[in-house]
Design an enzyme around this catalytic site. Structure first.
Site, PDB file in Angstrom:
ATOM      1  N   GLU A   1      18.938  50.507  27.107  1.00 25.00           N
ATOM      2  CA  GLU A   1      18.091  52.126  26.667  1.00 25.00           C
ATOM      3  C   GLU A   1      16.901  51.580  26.032  1.00 25.00           C
ATOM      4  OE1 GLU A   1      22.400  53.107  24.974  1.00 25.00           O
ATOM      5  OE2 GLU A   1      21.296  51.680  25.465  1.00 25.00           O
TER       6      GLU A   1
ATOM      7  N   CYS B   1      20.971  51.434  19.153  1.00 25.47           N
ATOM      8  CA  CYS B   1      20.323  52.530  20.363  1.00 25.47           C
ATOM      9  C   CYS B   1      20.115  54.333  20.176  1.00 25.47           C
ATOM     10  CB  CYS B   1      20.590  52.480  21.891  1.00 25.47           C
ATOM     11  SG  CYS B   1      20.753  50.530  22.138  1.00 25.47           S
TER      12      CYS B   1
ATOM     13  N   ALA C   1      44.941  30.953  47.099  1.00 32.11           N
ATOM     14  CA  ALA C   1      45.198  31.330  48.959  1.00 32.11           C
ATOM     15  C   ALA C   1      45.915  30.856  49.455  1.00 32.11           C
ATOM     16  CB  ALA C   1      43.857  30.402  49.653  1.00 32.11           C
TER      17      ALA C   1
ATOM     18  N   THR D   1      48.255  21.928  38.544  1.00 32.16           N
ATOM     19  CA  THR D   1      47.278  21.788  39.674  1.00 32.16           C
ATOM     20  C   THR D   1      46.095  22.115  39.085  1.00 32.16           C
ATOM     21  OG1 THR D   1      47.971  24.583  40.309  1.00 32.16           O
ATOM     22  CG2 THR D   1      45.526  23.771  40.248  1.00 32.16           C
TER      23      THR D   1
ATOM     24  N   GLU E   1      43.488  30.110  38.185  1.00 31.13           N
ATOM     25  CA  GLU E   1      43.330  29.926  39.711  1.00 31.13           C
ATOM     26  C   GLU E   1      44.758  28.651  39.988  1.00 31.13           C
ATOM     27  OE1 GLU E   1      40.183  27.929  41.766  1.00 31.13           O
ATOM     28  OE2 GLU E   1      39.912  29.598  41.231  1.00 31.13           O
TER      29      GLU E   1
ATOM     30  N   SER F   1      54.089  33.142  35.882  1.00 28.75           N
ATOM     31  CA  SER F   1      54.684  33.306  34.516  1.00 28.75           C
ATOM     32  C   SER F   1      54.142  34.751  34.242  1.00 28.75           C
ATOM     33  CB  SER F   1      53.764  32.469  33.686  1.00 28.75           C
ATOM     34  OG  SER F   1      54.484  30.914  34.529  1.00 28.75           O
TER      35      SER F   1
END
Length: 351
Positions: free
Chosen positions: A57, A91, A161, A208, A294, A302
């Site tokens: 604004e 605002c 993937a 991972t 990821e 989970s």
């Protein structure tokens, strides 16, 4: 001749387009766009560009050349104007100061310190306020912000993937650890890095981190690297891993007491079967609006089992593995399909 609701929708859609320009830069604030219209023409517009900087604004009002026109104008804003003193003044007060008579609001702000108070201030100040123009689109725009304030956790995006036959990885032996098994192409990787630049944090599990040695940074896109998170219950991950390079802020969730280092924080949680909820609660306390998961099969499953996810982004390559680590099994609504050369991205929303 355009009907009134068609006119309102047109200008609100412009405000939404403006708001999106703040993606990746305004968190933990919401993305907000604002358009000021006089006699059917836009005389000022703006959006919230960066956290801590002026709100939409303010930028829209400052964009108006002839301030006297504001007293005969309509202000369109995607989210209710704030009513509290934060990084910037309210605002709602600014709008009243400039005597803008008509206000069209996309949706009410879910943040407790606003939550209708901005609209109330405007109404009490004599403004004609309409709420709910393109409401669904305005909520969709800030789905991360709404999830954070309404569910007290980040908006969770699962990402993985998989091959054309549904595998995330081969069955790797120890000598193949250290580098990920690439399934998709360079364009898909660029899309992943863009996604990272849009979100606040990214999480992987111990396996991972050990097998792939990911950096979890933004390299193939311009933008900010999300807060890196890794689970390492017994502190068994080698310190040589890229996640511990201290080049980007990183949090390690562990059961061990370890001294923090610059850009490397060790956060103790209880590994009692409730780890996911503890991590999400910790991220909520940090003001983290969104999280990419990821990780590997175990971590993804989970989140799926607990129903603690909002989107799933599945990248599918043309490779065939025949055997290996199966991709997650889940149910969701397919809302978007994107072709990335010889790979695909499928976006699902939780049912």
């Amino acid at each position: 001749m355009e009907l009134r609701f068609e006119v309102d929708e047109k200008f609100m859609m412009r405000a939404i387009d403006l708001a999106r320009m703040g993606m990746g830069s305004v968190s933990p604030n919401p993305m907000v766009g604002c358009v000021i219209v006089h006699n059917g023409k836009i005389i000022g517009e703006g959006y919230h560009c960066k956290y801590g900087d002026p709100h939409a604004e303010v930028n829209a009002i400052n964009n108006v050349k002839d301030m006297e026109l504001l007293q005969e104008s309509t202000l369109y804003v995607t989210l209710e104007p704030c009513a509290h003193h934060g990084k910037t003044p309210p605002c709602a007060d600014l709008i009243l100061q400039h005597k803008i008579p008509n206000i069209v609001v996309g949706t009410v702000d879910p943040f407790a310190q606003v939550a209708g108070k901005g609209i109330e201030i405007l109404c009490n100040g004599g403004c004609l306020v309409e709420v709910g123009c393109c409401e669904d689109k305005c909520i969709e725009l800030n789905r991360r912000f709404f999830t954070y304030h309404q569910q007290k956790r980040p908006f969770v995006i699962l990402k993985w993937a998989q091959t054309a036959d549904g595998f995330m990885d081969i069955d790797r032996s120890h000598e193949h650890y250290g580098k990920p098994t690439w399934i998709t192409n360079d364009l898909s990787r660029m899309a992943v890095h863009k996604m990272r630049s849009d979100e606040c944090a990214i999480l992987v599990g111990t396996n991972t981190a050990y097998k792939d040695n990911p950096s979890l940074t933004v390299r193939d896109w311009n933008g900010q690297t999300p807060l890196r998170l890794v689970i390492d219950r017994e502190m068994r991950l080698p310190v040589r891993l890229t996640l511990f390079d201290q080049l980007e802020p990183t949090v390690v969730y562990t059961s061990e007491e370890v001294f923090n280092k610059p850009n490397l924080e060790y956060q103790i949680i209880n590994f009692d079967g409730n780890e996911i909820s503890q991590i999400l609660s910790d991220l909520y306390s940090r003001g983290i609006l969104s999280l990419i998961v990821e990780g590997g099969q175990m971590l993804l499953n989970s989140f799926i089992k607990l129903g603690l996810w909002d989107e799933a982004r599945m990248f599918v390559g043309k490779n065939i593995f025949h055997a290996g680590v199966r991709a997650p099994d889940f149910e969701g609504n397919l809302t978007k399909t994107e072709e990335l050369d010889d790979s695909w991205m499928f976006l699902f929303r939780r049912l």
